[in-house]
Each structure stands twice: as C-alpha cells, then as structure tokens.
Design an enzyme around this catalytic site. Structure first.
Site, PDB file in Angstrom:
ATOM      1  N   ARG A   1       3.499   7.116   5.196  1.00 40.08           N
ATOM      2  CA  ARG A   1       2.289   6.574   6.023  1.00 40.08           C
ATOM      3  C   ARG A   1       2.457   4.952   6.008  1.00 40.08           C
ATOM      4  NH1 ARG A   1      -2.205  10.379   2.959  1.00 40.08           N
ATOM      5  NH2 ARG A   1      -1.705  12.523   3.936  1.00 40.08           N
TER       6      ARG A   1
ATOM      7  N   ASP B   1       0.102   1.465   6.987  1.00 39.43           N
ATOM      8  CA  ASP B   1      -1.417   1.090   7.266  1.00 39.43           C
ATOM      9  C   ASP B   1      -1.730   0.431   8.617  1.00 39.43           C
ATOM     10  OD1 ASP B   1      -1.806   1.670   4.672  1.00 39.43           O
ATOM     11  OD2 ASP B   1      -1.273  -0.175   3.663  1.00 39.43           O
TER      12      ASP B   1
ATOM     13  N   TYR C   1      11.975  -1.034   4.481  1.00 44.63           N
ATOM     14  CA  TYR C   1      10.933  -1.728   5.344  1.00 44.63           C
ATOM     15  C   TYR C   1      11.676  -3.295   5.081  1.00 44.63           C
ATOM     16  CZ  TYR C   1       6.886   1.338   4.665  1.00 44.63           C
ATOM     17  OH  TYR C   1       6.064   2.413   4.713  1.00 44.63           O
TER      18      TYR C   1
ATOM     19  N   ARG D   1       3.255  -5.726   0.783  1.00 47.66           N
ATOM     20  CA  ARG D   1       2.664  -6.798   1.189  1.00 47.66           C
ATOM     21  C   ARG D   1       2.110  -7.691   0.060  1.00 47.66           C
ATOM     22  NH1 ARG D   1      -2.122  -4.290   4.475  1.00 47.66           N
ATOM     23  NH2 ARG D   1      -3.097  -6.395   4.509  1.00 47.66           N
TER      24      ARG D   1
END
Length: 257
Positions: free
Chosen positions: A49, A51, A109, A196
């Site tokens: 998932r 954000d 990522y 992040r």
C-alpha cells in the site's frame, strides 16, 4: 481465473492505494475500470500500500474473475476506462496460489529529491524539494547503516499497524544526479512512513544537523520521538516487487532514473 497486473500511477491525484469511502483510492479507480471489462465486481490485492501523494512506477496487484477475455483486454480495455494518471502496464494469468502481497519476496522504492534554492515548477508534485545545499558524502555513509536486519522503530509512523518493527534492508543507497538526489531502497517489507522518515533524517545529515554517529544512534535508540520530521510524500515512488522466477511474471521493476 486469477490475473496479475503491473500498474503505474501519479499519486498526487489519489488518497493513497487503498480503497476510500469517497472512491479516491488508486484501488477504487482500477476496480471500477476492470469491472467495466469483466461485467462483474472485482477485488484487487496489491503487493504494497502507498500513502496519499506517493507514486508508483511498478505496483503489482491481482484479482479473480469468471470473465473470459483476451489478454490484451486487461490492458487496453482497462486503460480505456481509467483517468490518464493511472495505467495498467501489463497483465497475465497466474496460478491459483499466487498472491501479489504474500508471494512477494521484496519491495523497492526510490525517493527523488530536488536540491535547489528554488522549488521546481514542471516537477511539482513529482519530486521532493529541499532548498539548502546538501553534502552527499555523509548521507552515503549514513544510509549504509540501514543495511541488514534492524528494528526500525525510530523511522516508524506512530499509527503504523505492523505487528513487528523488524525489517531486513537489502539495498540502501543515495546518489546525486545534477540537482537531483535519488535514494534507493529494497527490503522484505516496509513500515508506514519508514522511507519518508529515513529521508528526513538523511536530509538532516546532509545539512550538518546530524553527523553519521548521531544517525546511527537514532537507529539504535528505536525512539521515533527523537528523529527528524517526516519528509514530504511528493518524491516517493514504489518502483517494484521481487517474485520468484517460477511465477513467470513480466518485469516487475522500474526505476526513476
């Protein structure tokens, strides 16, 4: 049959991957479009998932259907019913025991940061931004400390629902490309806001607010309240999923650079 699909999307137009009550999740847009091809409701299951505001160059998901369609229909037919900021890149039939999430061995990522005094206009919403010069060398030293198995509580969102903060980081590197700084990560799985939060701490290292030993101490102390703030989502991209070759999936990796 069970169909796997590779997906690309611009996260600024969605409230994250997961289905939302207002229908503004990436999952909602895709399920609506696929249902117009299958003439029946479908439920998508994704490898991971993302954000709100986070992009994907290669998300992988699967769904089950009783509809018989040519393989091209799952790509061209679905895309015909999607807004231009989300696309199915490929589709293929998979074995009944395949699961986009549980069959995955790793996720990847990248975070793309524009390091310049003036915020970008043409890349607005597509890259992160930091206005002061950053020193790449200590950032490269610090990011290497993340490799291997660690308790990543220091970089975990307070609302994270994962049962354990322990993750195994297979790749963690940062490189500079002109005014852009690109962070690349691969792990067995990630915690909510983990990347992040890591990028936020590395930016502190790059501007001299933290040295490498202090960054190491953050990781070892396992205390989120001691870590720098969560960085903006704009520059974060889900870039791929690693599966065993036996599943015979198309390419499941795509990089920003």
């Amino acid at each position: 049959m069970k169909i796997a699909i590779g997906i690309e999307y611009h996260g600024a137009y969605f409230q994250g991957w997961q289905s939302q009550p207002n229908g503004r999740g990436v999952q909602d847009a895709l399920e609506r479009a696929i249902a117009l091809v299958t003439d029946e409701k479908v439920r998508l299951h994704a490898a991971g998932r993302t954000d709100s505001g986070v992009h994907a160059l290669m998300q992988v998901a699967h769904f089950e259907t009783t509809a018989q369609r040519p393989q091209t229909a799952w790509v061209r037919g679905t895309n015909a019913h999607l807004p231009p900021w989300v696309r199915v890149r490929w589709a293929c039939e998979v074995a009944d025991d395949f699961h986009a999430r549980f069959s995955a061995r790793a996720r990847s990522y990248q975070y793309v940061l524009y390091n310049h005094a003036v915020a970008p206009a043409s890349q607005h919403g597509r890259v992160g931004w930091y206005h002061r010069p950053l020193d790449i060398v200590p950032m490269q030293q610090a990011i290497q400390l993340l490799l291997g198995e660690h308790d990543f509580s220091a970089f975990r969102a307070s609302e994270c629902q994962a049962s354990s903060p322990i993750r195994t980081m297979h790749q963690a590197e940062v490189k500079q490309q002109g005014q852009y700084i690109v962070f690349s990560f691969q792990a067995n799985a990630f915690l909510q806001h983990q990347i992040r939060n890591v990028v936020g701490a590395l930016v502190y290292v790059g501007q001299g607010k933290l040295d490498v030993s202090a960054f190491s101490a953050l990781l070892q102390n396992k205390d989120r309240t001691l870590s720098p703030p969560t960085f903006m989502p704009d520059g974060l991209y889900f870039t791929g999923v690693t599966y065993d070759a036996a599943w015979q999936l198309p390419a499941c990796e795509a990089t920003w650079d």
